[in-house]
Design an enzyme around this catalytic site. Structure first.
Site, PDB file in Angstrom:
ATOM      1  N   ARG A  44       2.491  -1.889 -13.885  1.00 16.53           N
ATOM      2  CA  ARG A  44       2.131  -3.145 -13.188  1.00 16.53           C
ATOM      3  C   ARG A  44       2.419  -4.347 -14.098  1.00 16.53           C
ATOM      4  O   ARG A  44       2.899  -5.376 -13.628  1.00 16.53           O
ATOM      5  CB  ARG A  44       0.655  -3.125 -12.773  1.00 16.53           C
ATOM      6  CG  ARG A  44       0.373  -1.907 -11.909  1.00 16.53           C
ATOM      7  CD  ARG A  44      -0.564  -2.103 -10.755  1.00 16.53           C
ATOM      8  NE  ARG A  44      -0.450  -0.937  -9.881  1.00 16.53           N
ATOM      9  CZ  ARG A  44      -1.413  -0.072  -9.612  1.00 16.53           C
ATOM     10  NH1 ARG A  44      -2.610  -0.258 -10.112  1.00 16.53           N
ATOM     11  NH2 ARG A  44      -1.198   0.962  -8.819  1.00 16.53           N
ATOM     12  N   GLU A  52     -12.912  11.744  -5.016  1.00 15.79           N
ATOM     13  CA  GLU A  52     -11.828  10.961  -4.380  1.00 15.79           C
ATOM     14  C   GLU A  52     -10.651  11.851  -3.982  1.00 15.79           C
ATOM     15  O   GLU A  52      -9.738  12.075  -4.779  1.00 15.79           O
ATOM     16  CB  GLU A  52     -11.346   9.848  -5.336  1.00 15.79           C
ATOM     17  CG  GLU A  52     -10.230   9.000  -4.737  1.00 15.79           C
ATOM     18  CD  GLU A  52      -9.719   7.898  -5.676  1.00 15.79           C
ATOM     19  OE1 GLU A  52     -10.153   7.838  -6.833  1.00 15.79           O
ATOM     20  OE2 GLU A  52      -8.873   7.118  -5.236  1.00 15.79           O
ATOM     21  N   LYS A  86     -15.010   8.921  -2.012  1.00 12.10           N
ATOM     22  CA  LYS A  86     -14.040   7.809  -2.027  1.00 12.10           C
ATOM     23  C   LYS A  86     -12.776   8.270  -1.306  1.00 12.10           C
ATOM     24  O   LYS A  86     -11.855   8.806  -1.926  1.00 12.10           O
ATOM     25  CB  LYS A  86     -13.745   7.408  -3.476  1.00 12.10           C
ATOM     26  CG  LYS A  86     -12.686   6.330  -3.622  1.00 12.10           C
ATOM     27  CD  LYS A  86     -12.672   5.723  -5.018  1.00 12.10           C
ATOM     28  CE  LYS A  86     -11.501   4.789  -5.184  1.00 12.10           C
ATOM     29  NZ  LYS A  86     -11.576   3.957  -6.385  1.00 12.10           N
ATOM     30  N   SER A 135      -8.093   1.571  -1.496  1.00  9.63           N
ATOM     31  CA  SER A 135      -7.246   0.729  -0.633  1.00  9.63           C
ATOM     32  C   SER A 135      -5.870   1.339  -0.417  1.00  9.63           C
ATOM     33  O   SER A 135      -5.230   1.060   0.604  1.00  9.63           O
ATOM     34  CB  SER A 135      -7.144  -0.697  -1.181  1.00  9.63           C
ATOM     35  OG  SER A 135      -6.668  -0.721  -2.499  1.00  9.63           O
ATOM     36  N   GLY A 136      -5.372   2.111  -1.357  1.00  3.65           N
ATOM     37  CA  GLY A 136      -4.211   2.964  -1.142  1.00  3.65           C
ATOM     38  C   GLY A 136      -2.871   2.276  -0.953  1.00  3.65           C
ATOM     39  O   GLY A 136      -1.928   2.916  -0.498  1.00  3.65           O
ATOM     40  N   GLY A 137      -2.776   0.985  -1.255  1.00  3.24           N
ATOM     41  CA  GLY A 137      -1.490   0.294  -1.073  1.00  3.24           C
ATOM     42  C   GLY A 137      -1.485  -0.605   0.156  1.00  3.24           C
ATOM     43  O   GLY A 137      -0.463  -1.227   0.463  1.00  3.24           O
ATOM     44  N   ARG A 146      -6.207  -1.908  -6.301  1.00  2.16           N
ATOM     45  CA  ARG A 146      -5.205  -2.933  -6.008  1.00  2.16           C
ATOM     46  C   ARG A 146      -5.716  -4.024  -5.071  1.00  2.16           C
ATOM     47  O   ARG A 146      -5.416  -5.202  -5.247  1.00  2.16           O
ATOM     48  CB  ARG A 146      -3.938  -2.283  -5.430  1.00  2.16           C
ATOM     49  CG  ARG A 146      -3.115  -1.573  -6.470  1.00  2.16           C
ATOM     50  CD  ARG A 146      -2.132  -0.611  -5.870  1.00  2.16           C
ATOM     51  NE  ARG A 146      -2.783   0.577  -5.310  1.00  2.16           N
ATOM     52  CZ  ARG A 146      -2.145   1.581  -4.714  1.00  2.16           C
ATOM     53  NH1 ARG A 146      -0.839   1.514  -4.565  1.00  2.16           N
ATOM     54  NH2 ARG A 146      -2.806   2.619  -4.263  1.00  2.16           N
TER      55      ARG A 146
END
Ligand code: 5MM
Length: 340
Positions: free
Chosen positions: A30, A174, A216, A258-260, A294
Site C-alpha cells: 500500500r 474471521e 468477522k 470491508s473486503g475491498g 481499508r
C-alpha cells in the site's frame, strides 16, 4: 480466566473495531502504491498518526495490531498499547501467519500459525492484548471452494479460538469469502452460509465458548467483476438471511470486514442492515458492527502519503470514516455525511 465483558465491550453502542494489522508485505504494498518509503519507521509513523487521532475512542472500541506494531512506541515515547489504553480502546493482535497454498488444492489456501501459538498468546496477553484475530481466506471460482479448503480453514480457526480462550483473550474468528470473481450475490450467499456453518461446527467441536468470541465475516455481495451490481438493500437482505441461518444466537457480536468495497458502499451496506433489522418484528440476536481495515483507512492513507504536513487532515479523514460507520450502526448514515 477470560473476561466475557471484553467481547460485549468491543461491540457496544455504536462503536466498531479498527483493523490496522496489515502484515509488513501488505502495508509495504500500500505504501509503494502511494510513493511512501517502505521502512519500519514509516510504518510506525503511519500507525502512530492513526491511533493518536484525537477522540478516536468515540467511535472505535478496539484496534487490531500486528506483531511489529504492538511492540512500537508513539512519538512521545508511550507504547502504542498505552496510547490505546489511554484512549479507552482495547488492544487486539493478529496472530495468524498468513494464508498459504493448500497442498493438493490448486488456487486455495489454508491459514497457518498454530505452531507455538499458546506461548505467543501468553506473551501478547502479558503486553496488554485482550483480543486476537485470525483470518481464513476462501476463494470462489469454478469448482471452488472445495470442501477440503472450507474444513481445513474451519478446523484451524476453531483451534486458534480455543487457544485464545485458554489464554484469556477474546478470539475474533474471521472466515473471509473473497469478493474477487464474476459470481453473483446468490453464490456469495451460498458459499458464505456453507463456510459459516462449517466454522461453527468446528468451534463447537473444539469446545469454544460462543459467548466469548466475535465473528468477522464478509458481507454477502456480488463478485467485484460481476456484471450485476446490487442495491444496498439487496446486499443487506442477503447478508442478514445468511447470518440468521448460520450464526448461533450465543455469539455476542458480528463485526464485518470491508473486503475491498468502497468506503461509501461499506457504510451504506451496514446502514441498510440496521434499517432492515429495525423493520423486523424480532430483534437480531447479536450486535452488528464493523471491523474494517481499508474502509476505515483508505482516505487517511491517501491524504497522508508519508507527508508530516498532512498528518492532521489524515487523522480527520479517519475520524470521519469512524463517524460514518457509527452512524450506520444507528441506521442514520446518509450520503450527505460524505460531504460534511
Ligand atoms: C488490515 O488487513 C488485515 C491483515 O491482512 P494481511 O495479513 O493479509 O496483511 C486483514 O486481515 C483485515 O483485518 C481484514 O481483512 C479486514 O480488512 P478489510 O480491508 O477487508 O476491511
Amino acid at each position: 480466566m477470560i473476561d466475557t465483558r471484553i467481547a460485549y465491550q468491543l461491540v457496544a453502542g455504536d462503536k466498531g473495531v479498527l483493523a490496522i494489522d496489515e502484515s509488513i508485505a501488505t502495508c509495504n504494498r500500500r505504501f509503494a502504491a502511494l510513493g511512501i518509503a517502505q521502512t519500519v519507521e514509516e510504518r510506525r509513523r503511519y500507525r502512530d498518526l492513526l491511533i493518536t487521532a484525537p477522540g478516536l475512542g468515540q467511535g472505535i472500541s478496539g484496534a487490531i495490531l500486528s506483531d511489529e506494531t504492538i511492540h512500537q512506541r508513539a512519538a512521545d515515547g508511550k507504547t502504542f498499547v498505552q496510547v490505546l489504553g489511554d484512549a479507552g480502546i482495547l488492544v487486539g493482535i493478529k496472530v495468524d501467519a498468513g494464508a498459504h497454498d493448500l497442498a493438493g488444492h490448486p488456487g486455495e489456501t489454508v491459514t497457518e500459525g498454530l505452531d507455538g501459538l499458546r506461548d505467543r498468546l501468553a506473551d501478547y496477553f502479558q503486553i496488554g492484548a485482550r483480543f486476537a484475530k485470525w483470518r481464513a481466506v476462501i476463494r470462489i471460482d469454478a469448482g471452488l471452494p472445495t470442501r477440503a479448503c472450507i474444513d481445513a480453514n474451519a478446523h484451524a480457526l476453531a483451534r486458534y479460538a480455543a487457544l485464545c480462550q485458554e489464554a484469556g483473550l477474546i478470539p475474533i474468528v474471521e472466515p473471509e469469502v473473497l469478493m474477487d470473481g464474476t459470481h453473483g450475490l446468490e453464490r456469495c450467499g451460498d458459499v458464505t452460509t456453507q463456510v459459516l456453518r462449517a466454522t461453527f461446527d468446528q468451534l463447537i467441536l473444539q469446545g469454544v465458548s460462543l459467548e466469548r468470541m466475535l465473528l468477522k465475516p464478509n458481507m454477502v455481495v456480488p463478485g467485484s467483476d460481476s456484471k450485476t451490481q446490487e442495491s444496498n438493500e439487496r446486499v443487506a437482505a442477503a447478508t442478514l438471511r445468511c447470518l440468521l441461518e448460520a450464526v448461533p444466537a450465543a455469539v455476542p457480536g458480528i463485526a464485518f470486514l470491508s473486503g475491498g468495497q468502497s468506503v461509501q458502499a461499506a457504510s451504506a451496506n451496514l446502514n441498510a442492515m440496521h434499517v432492515l433489522a429495525r423493520s423486523r418484528e424480532s430483534r437480531l440476536p447479536w450486535a452488528l458492527t464493523f471491523s474494517f481495515g481499508r474502509a476505515l483507512q483508505e482516505p487517511a492513507i491517501s491524504i497522508w502519503a508519508g507527508r508530516e504536513s498532512q498528518r492532521v487532515p489524515a487523522q480527520q479523514a479517519l475520524l470521519q470514516r469512524a463517524r460514518c460507520n457509527s452512524a450506520a450502526r444507528r441506521a442514520e448514515y446518509t450520503a450527505a455525511m460524505e460531504r460534511s
